[in-house]
Design a protein around this motif. Structure first.
Motif, short mmCIF file in Angstrom:
data_model
loop_
_atom_site.label_atom_id
_atom_site.label_comp_id
_atom_site.label_asym_id
_atom_site.label_seq_id
_atom_site.Cartn_x
_atom_site.Cartn_y
_atom_site.Cartn_z
N THR A 275 9.34 24.17 -2.11
CA THR A 275 7.97 24.13 -2.65
C THR A 275 6.96 23.86 -1.55
N ARG A 288 11.90 28.39 -7.07
CA ARG A 288 11.42 27.07 -7.47
C ARG A 288 12.10 26.60 -8.75
N TYR A 613 0.95 20.88 -9.06
CA TYR A 613 -0.30 21.64 -9.09
C TYR A 613 -0.21 22.84 -10.02
N CYS A 615 2.05 25.44 -10.72
CA CYS A 615 2.36 26.83 -10.35
C CYS A 615 2.94 27.56 -11.54
#
Ligand code: B12
Ligand code: SF4
Lengths: 641, 245
Positions: A275, A288, A613, A615
């Motif tokens: 990440t 991820r 954040y 994603c």
């Protein structure tokens, strides 16, 4: 129905080919199961030469897992070199597996592992040699299901005509699930035939069957939409994520080849995913979130792997190995365990910091202190902000100074050329950096015996990354920048001799770009190139740029698109991209925002150490970050005598 | 160094396609898997002290290949045999292990007994060619070596050569009920080395004898040439004498 071994017929050809050992199988830890006792039979293919394909971990893992299932068997097949291909055609010997030399067409599934797009033409050779129709639409009940996996399968559209299905992401669990679906379908008497089983697979939402989706185009050539063409088929297909790597400690029985291969070591994946958010890195985006193996599992896997294989080198793999939460303990623990034992450890890490050097020192305890590799990727501070590689010039100089003063004499730096927004100065910045590196090294060591090699790869925009919308740099620009860089280094009287430069010309990247971001129309080009003799495109001695361009021009004749349209054209926000219906979990809006941030030199942190954040991956896929520390340590191994 | 052990192993079936380098990698790994206390050379990149004598070429099977391993603590030959055999892939099979006594193993390997199977070949033609070859004083052949084309005599090194006929073994292409010529030859180890394929080339040159399908070649033995039988004797015998196995 039993299947006869092709070996006697193949054997007669082997004295006439290069390196016959690659075709005979019999590797240590390979498995040959009874054909008639299995219901579901897989042929797994790494579509490159044996010497590259055999070490592939993805194939080895799936091979082992599938063979552990009672009713399933799996064998392996690789691309044959043109010398054997010619003989096989002349003698009518079909594509074979290396385990029991069974004809590939006799299997239920042909699973292909694409870590790069450059294996597409080799897939066509294998299909053709196997006697399997190249077009999925032409296949019948006696043909295997051609299934693609691996990173390139995140955009399988260019090979949509040739594959029956594709799987995104980690293969361990989905391979078992697919086997089970096929087993049930066979037990029920194969209802619905080929489409019947493909439909069952498609309905799970975890297997993409290109034929069940229609692609509609706009008059200007862009895609209008991609829609399922039958009921029960979901509009989006999701990737697979293995959540507890400690429960999947494969390979347990690493394959040990007799032939020499490119990767002669036992590797353990110490974690999956990354990440750090490097915007060019498809692997980082599509794998991820980060999922670590624990220090104890790593220790056990290394111990078992060495005993099972007899390899003397162990590699700790991942996308950024120094980032494992307990890597310091892992390094020390393993170095202690194997001190004085002729087992050497390697950690392919390119992180630019002093900690990385500590690790390298630990790993070189048993051996040589040859070269250290760092990857700043961008030549200028601005470029590194664009690609989100958070390394300042200061960091880099400080790090290499430490390395040189601790006895390392050779530093290798990785860069890319052709990045979005790149200008000449950004590439020439590589020369500045290299000079400063040598200068620092000479000061730190008081010696002129320090070297630095810059290695430069061409950037190719990849699907499912923030750069998926970007224009790829044309090869003339890339070649010109590299030439200027080379001249600058050559003409440098003071430092030039201490700096080496390695690079490739920009043309292959254009073909890679075409295949990476292509849609179904690109399939016609692949086929034309293959028919024209294209093979082994990952090998510079076989690759022909001109052939690709000539075939592309012919294949796309009458279409409103051409190679430039696929490669050097920037896409706008709402253009339907060929892979939009294939879900890696990444939120499209987040990717677009990240692309905008890139252009504005705005960086993004790593979600392992800062708040999420959004994603999109974790909520979409139902996954979460899995990292230590566990606080455990590696104990010395008890000596078995 | 505590001890040197001499190993006879076979290279069978499909593993005959291993090259010498392939075998040495496989042996090094097997030694590690079997936990054999192999000695390492000193120096910058230490390597295990295993040496090979007279390895058969790639593509040729063998029942009599030899290597020597140096170990740091004494090992029982029979235990080492079992452990090494279990750690090598099937097809590389360990047949015999003895503790080295005096002398060099390589020096004892004076000649080899080879068997060459020629499926589908005509027995009468083979017979004739063999006679022709054996009566010739010299048969000049050429072979492509790493140093380019080389010309040499293939006859001088051949101590004996006979042709026999057998039933085709049924896995070979051409099917059953077809004749199979078997050549047995004893070839002295000389420089330049004369290999069975050189002799085959010689047969073609002297009598236009060309087998219809690729030959399958096996080394059956190598060792000191026994004056009475004319065949190679067991080269490890000298190490066994007086030894407790
Ligand atoms: C070791 C390694 C190599 C080695 C060994 C390659 C080999 N034969 O395996 C070497 C040094 C030779 C190598 C070469 C290259 N590599 Co490399 N390599 C790696 C590395 C470090 C590990 C790969 C690995 O073993 N992963 C672990 C296995 C288990 O994962 P996997 O193969 O993807 O398989 C899983 C799934 O994909 C899936 N799966 C795979 N196949 C299939 C098939 C089916 C049918 C199914 C259902 C599922 C499935 O299941 C598996 C288990 O979950 C990765 C980085 C990384 N950490 O992933 C880069 C990486 C894969 N390599 C990369 C590249 C670019 C290359 C090269 C093209 C470099 C070059 N320019 O020459 C060449 C290509 C070689 C070739 N012709 O194939 C890139 C790929 C870029 C991308 N698309 O994201 C990576 C991701 C590195 C990076 N960050 O850029 N590589
Ligand atoms: S969803 Fe959040 S925590 Fe998960 S990978 Fe994305 S940014 Fe990281």
């Amino acid at each position: 129905m039993s299947v006869e071994s092709l070996f006697p017929r193949l054997e007669a050809l082997l004295p006439k080919v290069q390196k016959p050992i690659q075709y005979v199988g019999g590797e240590l830890n390979s498995t040959v199961k009874d054909w008639d006792e299995a219901t579901v039979r897989w042929a797994l293919m790494y579509p490159d030469a044996y010497e590259v394909g055999l070490p592939n971990q993805g194939v080895q893992i799936l091979y082992e897992i599938l063979n552990e299932l009672p009713e399933t068997l799996a064998e392996r097949t690789y691309a044959v070199w043109p010398d054997l291909e010619r003989l096989m055609r002349a003698e009518g010997v079909p594509q074979f597996t290396v385990d029991a030399h069974r004809p590939v067409r006799a299997f239920d599934v042909l699973g292909l592992s694409f870590s790069t797009e450059l294996g597409y033409t080799n897939m066509l050779t294998a299909l053709d040699l196997a006697g399997i129709p190249l077009s999925a639409a032409d296949r019948g009940p006696d043909d295997p299901i051609v299934l693609a996996g691996g990173h390139a399968a995140f955009n399988p559209e260019p090979i949509a005509d040739f594959v029956d299905a594709a799987v995104l992401g980690d293969g361990e669990q989905i391979a078992i699930a697919i086997s089970e679906v096929i087993r049930e379908w066979k037990a029920e008497g194969e209802p619905g035939g080929r489409d019947g089983v493909l439909l069952r697979l498609a309905e799970t939402g975890g297997v993409y069957v290109p034929r069940f989706y229609d692609v509609e185009y706009l008059p200007d050539g862009r895609i209008k939409r991609v829609v399922p063409n039958r009921s029960g088929v979901p509009s989006r297909v999701f990737k697979h994520t293995v959540m507890d790597l400690d429960e999947w400690p494969y390979p347990k029985k690493p394959l040990v080849p007799l032939a020499e291969t490119v990767h002669e070591r036992f590797s353990v994946e110490i974690f999956r995913g990354c990440t750090r958010g490097c915007r060019f890195c498809q692997a980082g985006m599509i794998t991820r979130p980060v999922r670590e193996r624990s220090i104890t599992t790593i220790g056990a896997m290394v111990d078992n792997g060495i005993r099972e294989s007899g390899f003397s080198e162990v590699g700790l793999l991942s996308l950024s190995s120094a980032d494992h939460s307990e890597i310091g303990e892992v390094a020390k623990g393993l170095a202690d365990r194997y001190e004085g034992s002729n087992v050497s450890l390697s950690l392919p890490s390119t992180r630019v910091d002093a900690f990385n050097i500590d690790l390298a020192n630990e790993f070189s305890r048993n051996g040589r202190r040859s070269g250290l590799t760092f990857a700043p990727e961008g030549g200028s501070e601005r470029m590194r902000k664009v690609i989100n590689k958070m390394v300042s010039e200061e960091d880099l100089i400080r790090t290499v100074t430490t390395a040189y003063s601790q006895g390392w004499r050779q530093v290798k730096l990785y860069f890319m050329c052709g990045l979005p927004t790149e200008e000449d100065v950004d590439v020439l910045g590589i020369a500045d950096l290299a000079r400063k590196v040598i200068q620092a090294g000479r000061e730190a060591t008081g010696s002129r015996d320090v070297r630095c090699t810059v290695s430069i790869g061409g950037f190719v925009p990849k699907p499912h990354t923030p750069f998926q919308w970007a224009a790829q740099a044309d090869h003339e620009t890339v070649d010109r920048r590299l030439r200027e860089l080379r001249n600058t280094l050559r003409n440098d009287k003071q430092y030039g001799k201490a700096i080496g430069m390695r690079y490739h010309d920009g043309k292959p990247s254009i073909v890679e770009g075409l295949l990476s971001r292509g849609d179904r129309r690109v399939g016609k080009i692949i086929r034309a190139v293959w028919e024209d003799g294209g093979r082994f495109d990952g090998w510079s001695e076989h690759f022909s740029y001109d052939r690709w361009m000539t075939c592309a021009a012919k294949a796309l004749d009458g279409e409103p698109v051409d190679v430039d349209w696929y490669t050097v054209r920037e896409r706008e926000e709402h253009e339907v991209l060929p892979w939009d219906h294939l879900d890696a979990g990444l939120d499209r809006e987040w990717l677009w925002q990240d692309w905008q941030d890139a252009v504005n030199d705005v960086e993004v942190e790593d979600c392992r150490w800062t708040p999420c954040y959004d994603c999109g991956v974790c909520p979409t896929m139902g996954t979460e970050i899995q990292i230590g520390p566990t606080g455990r340590k590696l104990l010395p191994l008890t000596v078995v005598s | 160094m505590a001890q040197r052990l001499r190993v006879r192993y076979a290279k069978r079936g499909r593993l005959r396609f291993t090259s010498h380098r392939d075998i040495s990698r496989a042996v090094e790994r097997a030694v590690r898997r079997a936990d054999i206390p192999v000695a390492f050379s000193a120096g910058f990149s230490p390597h295990p002290r295993i040496s090979y004598a007279g390895a058969a070429p790639t593509g040729v099977a063998s029942e009599a290949e030899y290597l020597e391993i140096a170990v740091t603590r004494p090992c029982r030959p029979q235990e080492l045999r079992a452990a090494l055999d279990a750690s090598l892939p099937p097809g590389l099979d360990v047949l015999d292990v003895v503790e080295a006594r005096a002398g060099s193993l390589a020096d004892r390997l004076e000649g080899s007994l080879w068997e060459v199977r020629l499926p589908g070949a005509d027995p009468a033609a083979a017979e004739g060619a063999v006679k022709e070859f054996m009566t010739a004083g010299e048969v000049a052949v050429e072979r492509l070596t790493k140093k380019g084309m080389r010309n040499f005599d293939a006859r001088g090194a051949v101590a004996s050569l006979v042709s026999l006929t057998a039933d085709q073994d049924d896995h070979v292409e051409g099917g059953p009920n077809q004749s199979c010529v078997i050549l047995r030859m004893v070839v002295r180890h000389e420089t330049p080395a004369v290999r069975p394929d050189d002799v085959l080339m010689g047969l073609r040159l002297v009598a236009d004898f060309a087998p219809p399908s690729p030959p399958s070649v096996t080394r059956l033995a190598q060792g000191p040439l026994d004056a009475s039988t004319g065949e190679p004797a067991d080269p490890l015998e000298a190490d066994r004498v007086g030894g407790d196995q």
